[in-house]
Write a protein that holds these residues in place. Structure first.
Motif, PDB file in Angstrom:
ATOM      1  N   PHE A 164      74.673 -80.592  27.171  1.00 46.80           N
ATOM      2  CA  PHE A 164      74.609 -80.635  25.718  1.00 46.80           C
ATOM      3  C   PHE A 164      74.897 -82.075  25.189  1.00 46.80           C
ATOM      4  O   PHE A 164      74.099 -82.769  24.192  1.00 46.80           O
ATOM      5  CB  PHE A 164      75.460 -79.593  24.944  1.00 46.80           C
ATOM      6  N   TYR A 165      76.030 -82.689  25.779  1.00 46.14           N
ATOM      7  CA  TYR A 165      76.455 -84.082  25.358  1.00 46.14           C
ATOM      8  C   TYR A 165      75.254 -85.193  25.712  1.00 46.14           C
ATOM      9  O   TYR A 165      74.886 -86.202  25.345  1.00 46.14           O
ATOM     10  CB  TYR A 165      77.521 -84.574  25.764  1.00 46.14           C
ATOM     11  N   LYS A 166      74.730 -84.935  26.743  1.00 43.79           N
ATOM     12  CA  LYS A 166      73.887 -85.854  27.449  1.00 43.79           C
ATOM     13  C   LYS A 166      72.276 -85.778  26.855  1.00 43.79           C
ATOM     14  O   LYS A 166      71.715 -86.827  26.645  1.00 43.79           O
ATOM     15  CB  LYS A 166      73.545 -85.491  29.105  1.00 43.79           C
ATOM     16  N   HIS A 167      71.939 -84.380  26.461  1.00 41.91           N
ATOM     17  CA  HIS A 167      70.446 -84.255  26.112  1.00 41.91           C
ATOM     18  C   HIS A 167      70.582 -83.999  24.577  1.00 41.91           C
ATOM     19  O   HIS A 167      69.324 -83.998  23.917  1.00 41.91           O
ATOM     20  CB  HIS A 167      69.674 -83.328  26.868  1.00 41.91           C
ATOM     21  N   CYS A 168      71.314 -83.345  23.755  1.00 41.91           N
ATOM     22  CA  CYS A 168      71.414 -83.002  22.517  1.00 41.91           C
ATOM     23  C   CYS A 168      72.037 -83.557  21.542  1.00 41.91           C
ATOM     24  O   CYS A 168      71.956 -83.706  20.284  1.00 41.91           O
ATOM     25  CB  CYS A 168      71.533 -81.407  22.575  1.00 41.91           C
ATOM     26  N   MET A 169      73.305 -84.181  21.966  1.00 39.65           N
ATOM     27  CA  MET A 169      74.303 -84.747  21.048  1.00 39.65           C
ATOM     28  C   MET A 169      73.579 -85.552  20.278  1.00 39.65           C
ATOM     29  O   MET A 169      73.946 -85.810  18.693  1.00 39.65           O
ATOM     30  CB  MET A 169      75.621 -85.111  21.655  1.00 39.65           C
ATOM     31  N   HIS A 170      72.711 -86.539  20.676  1.00 43.89           N
ATOM     32  CA  HIS A 170      72.301 -87.661  20.081  1.00 43.89           C
ATOM     33  C   HIS A 170      71.249 -87.229  18.750  1.00 43.89           C
ATOM     34  O   HIS A 170      71.288 -87.902  17.835  1.00 43.89           O
ATOM     35  CB  HIS A 170      71.378 -88.782  20.930  1.00 43.89           C
TER      36      HIS A 170
END
Length: 780
Positions: free
Chosen positions: A477-483
């Motif tokens: 989630f932090y790698k692909h979605c947080m941004h």
């Protein structure tokens, strides 16, 4: 703590025969002098007010339903119900009621609805069966009276039902219905209405199977059109045959399945639209009708689930770009209803249902549908997605992680071929729709927010010996979605100042009192734009002024030591002359007390011991005092007495990073124009210091704010400004300050990595101040 067994909701039946919630409270039973008898009392859990005071009448028929519900009629048109939170509480009160009425608690109803004489009961038990009148027009009134008189007695209902089954009586009645309609015999039609309605209340599956057969169901509906209470008959058959059209979004080849779908729709229509709203006791008599519909739906879901061709065609057409919008909407609505039907299944059957849909590719299909422009289709797809998330969030997480891995592999190959690709992840589509919801009420956004919260909730994530879902999914989630999730927040500060919402967001973060976030705030000097906005706001007493002061007041009151030290060391020179509130001077006092304890820990220890001696009422030894002091928790100490860790430590170039430089670009200013500006404005006795934010020259980005007419905001003692006992008669001071704030360019990660903590530990041995070229500082 109040016993939850006694927690109940009180309901009353309104004129429209709908249950109204009268409130939640706790029920008890006891003797009430005013009512001269044992009574049921319900007091509201909110304020203790009396929601219900009802005498347990020895002759009132109380009924227990579904293990947690007690219903009764207080008067002819006043029905009451108690819905218990727990079965144990319901059983307890039911025993009290049965005790008052002298009944066995094992019964579900304490009184027969209509009393029968002992002679009638003996006759019912001794007679072998019930003889029905011959089915003729002239005897319809007699038949109607027989049915009505049989309903109150369970034994007579049983005999009537057996007679109707054995003699094929229902089909004969429906033949008379056609005769009455042909002859326009309204009186006979009214009698048939009462007869058919009464047969429904017999609650017999065998009778329903006859009435709901393809041959009879429309005639049954026809009989129920002629309610004697209505001036004109209803037109239910016309609606079902002409208005309501059955659409096969995907052709159904199984005739049995098709017939079952038709039957279920019509029976549901009878229950919802044709039959009058049942009374409290009639509701219990229609339980078999509810069961008939329920098991029909279970059977339909099972038959569709086993039809692989049907489901294959469904998902193929859903995702086919050639499918027109109207057709796709019908397909999505069907799938939504299909999933809604599944909620009636038992857990093991529901598991098999969703596993089948997963194997058929429901999640990739939803991803395609959610990416379309049709808002109605997207809305239905969101409802379907909610069924999946609520049923099994782990299944959804596994899909999105596999999808991300596949996309990464594809992107890697395309990169090697110097071809770019755009990853579209299901969860990112959900985030984008949540952010871009056009509904003013944000109904869709709230629904999607709930689904997203469920997906990222660590409490419902699985952990096995081989893998931990929490680690894997949150990493994904932090790698692909947080941004994607944080993009609107970052875009909100593209002009180096918040356009809306940013200050409130920062206040929420500070309110967490989490050092993880505090380190990030200090490392990136995120108070700089807040201080600049505060000073640029000038003498205006407005919401921004109050909000910023409240944020610093929270830091002072909650004694957040790291932020206190950071603010005073970096921004005190710009804030020291703000005295219409005591917030900033209070922060400075906190900071000095912290420093004093750092420098003189023994003195602080002795001061605490002496203070304890002052208030001690019994004799204690010095060792007892010392032990008590060492066992004292920091949170229990008085203001200004908690031990503080070292403030900002010396940082190297890598420690001072510009936060998301693409969104926080500094405005370059002309170095030749750097100068001090003296502000001489006296508003309501406020001090009006001049200030200027100037940046070091060189490769660093610079930020300067200067004004010849800007005053500090607010007024002494102004309402809404925390801690504002400022004196109206204070003499304004004319001062000037120059502030040097420097940051180093580069991206700041959204997550602290383990080595950050190690760096902080190492920094504790370093000096307490930053080099002027690397630290935000105000020079006087």
């Amino acid at each position: 703590m109040t016993d939850t067994r006694r927690r109940v909701k009180v309901y009353t039946l309104n004129e429209d025969r709908q249950w109204d919630d009268r409130g939640t409270g706790h029920v008890s039973s006891g003797y009430v002098e005013r009512l001269k008898g044992m009574s049921l009392l319900v007091r509201a859990e909110s304020d203790g007010s009396l929601l219900l005071e009802s005498k347990i009448n020895p002759n009132t028929a109380y009924q227990k339903q579904q293990d947690t519900l007690i219903v009764w009629s207080e008067a002819e048109n006043y029905d009451l119900a108690l819905s218990f939170q727990e079965k144990a509480g319901c059983d307890e009160i039911w025993e009290k009621i049965c005790q008052v009425q002298g009944k066995d608690p094992s019964v579900d109803i304490t009184q027969d609805l209509v009393d029968e004489s002992e002679e009638e009961r003996f006759d019912d038990m001794s007679s072998p069966g019930l003889e029905l009148p011959s089915c003729e027009l002239s005897r319809l009134e007699e038949i109607a009276e027989l049915v009505a008189s049989s309903l109150p007695s369970p034994l007579r209902r049983e005999k009537l039902a057996l007679a109707l089954e054995n003699e094929g009586y229902i089909k004969k009645l429906l033949e008379l219905f056609h005769v009455c309609e042909d002859l326009e015999n309204i009186e006979g039609l009214h009698h048939l209405y009462e007869i058919i309605k009464g047969i429904f209340l017999l609650n017999r599956t065998a009778l329903f199977e006859v009435m709901f057969s393809e041959e009879c169901i429309m005639d049954v509906i026809g009989c129920l059109e002629y309610d004697p209470a209505l001036s004109q008959p209803r037109k239910h058959r016309e609606f079902l045959t002409k208005t309501a059209k059955f659409k096969e979004v995907i052709p159904i080849s199984d005739p049995e399945l098709k017939q079952k779908i038709h039957q279920t729709y019509r029976v549901q229509y009878i229950q919802d639209m044709v039959l009058p709203t049942p009374s409290v006791f009639e509701e219990n008599m229609l339980s078999t009708l509810h069961s008939f519909i329920f098991f029909n739906k279970v059977e339909i879901v099972g038959m569709l689930q086993e039809d692989e061709k049907f489901l294959t065609d469904l998902f193929a057409q859903l995702t086919d770009e050639a499918t027109d919008e109207e057709k796709r909407q019908e397909l999505v609505n069907f799938l939504k209803e299909f999933c809604a039907f599944s909620q009636t299944l038992q857990p093991q059957n529901r598991d098999a249902f969703f596993k089948t849909l997963s194997n058929m590719g429901i999640l990739p299909a939803l991803e395609v549908i959610l990416g379309m422009d049709d808002t109605q289709v997207r809305s239905a797809a969101t409802d379907i997605f909610s069924y999946l998330v609520e049923y099994n969030p782990s299944m959804v997480r596994e899909f999105v992680m596999q999808e991300a891995q596949q996309n990464d592999d594809v992107s890697k190959k395309l990169t090697e071929q110097k071809i770019t690709s755009k990853d579209i992840l299901l969860i990112n589509l959900i985030i984008e729709h949540m952010i871009c919801d056009t509904d003013p009420e944000l109904g869709g956004a709230v629904q999607l927010m709930g689904l997203l919260r469920t997906l990222v909730d660590p409490e419902n994530m699985l952990a096995t010996a081989n893998k931990t879902e929490k680690t894997e999914f949150l990493g994904f989630f932090y790698k692909h979605c947080m941004h994607v999730l944080t993009a609107p927040l970052l875009a909100n500060t593209t002009e180096d100042k918040p356009s809306k919402g940013a200050l409130r967001f920062k206040r929420k973060i500070i309110g967490l009192k989490d050092e993880f976030y505090n380190r990030y705030i200090m490392k990136s000097f995120l108070f700089e734009p807040v201080v600049k906005a505060f000073l640029n706001n000038g003498s205006r007493y407005n919401l921004m002024n109050s909000a910023i002061i409240e944020m610093f007041e929270f830091i002072r009151v909650e004694d957040i030591k790291s932020l206190t030290a950071h603010v005073i060391e970096n921004y005190w020179k710009a804030l020291e002359d703000v005295d219409y509130v005591q917030t900033f001077k209070g922060l400075k006092l906190r900071f000095e007390q912290q420093r004093e304890r750092q420098d003189n820990p023994k003195l602080d220890s002795m001061r605490s011991i002496l203070r304890n001696h002052r208030y001690r009422r019994d004799a204690r030894t010095l060792e007892d005092e010392e032990e008590m002091w060492f066992n004292t928790d920091e949170d229990d100490m008085e203001d200004g007495e908690a031990v503080v860790s070292p403030s900002d430590k010396t940082k190297n170039d890598d420690d001072i990073m510009d936060p998301i430089s693409k969104f926080m670009e500094r405005k370059k200013l002309k170095e030749s124009e750097e100068k001090e500006v003296l502000l001489k404005t006296n508003l309501s006795g406020r001090q009006s210091p001049s200030f200027k934010l100037s940046l070091s020259s060189g490769t660093k980005t610079n930020l300067t704010s200067q004004s010849s007419t800007t005053n500090l905001p607010g007024s002494p003692g102004s309402p809404g400004s925390p801690g504002s006992p400022g004196s109206p008669g204070s003499v304004p001071k004319n001062t000037s300050q120059t502030a040097a704030i420097t940051t180093k360019g580069g991206l700041v990660g959204l997550v602290d990595y383990p080595d950050d903590d190690e760096d902080d530990d190492e920094d504790e041995d370093k000096e307490d101040t930053l080099p002027l070229s690397k630290k935000a500082k105000f020079d006087s």
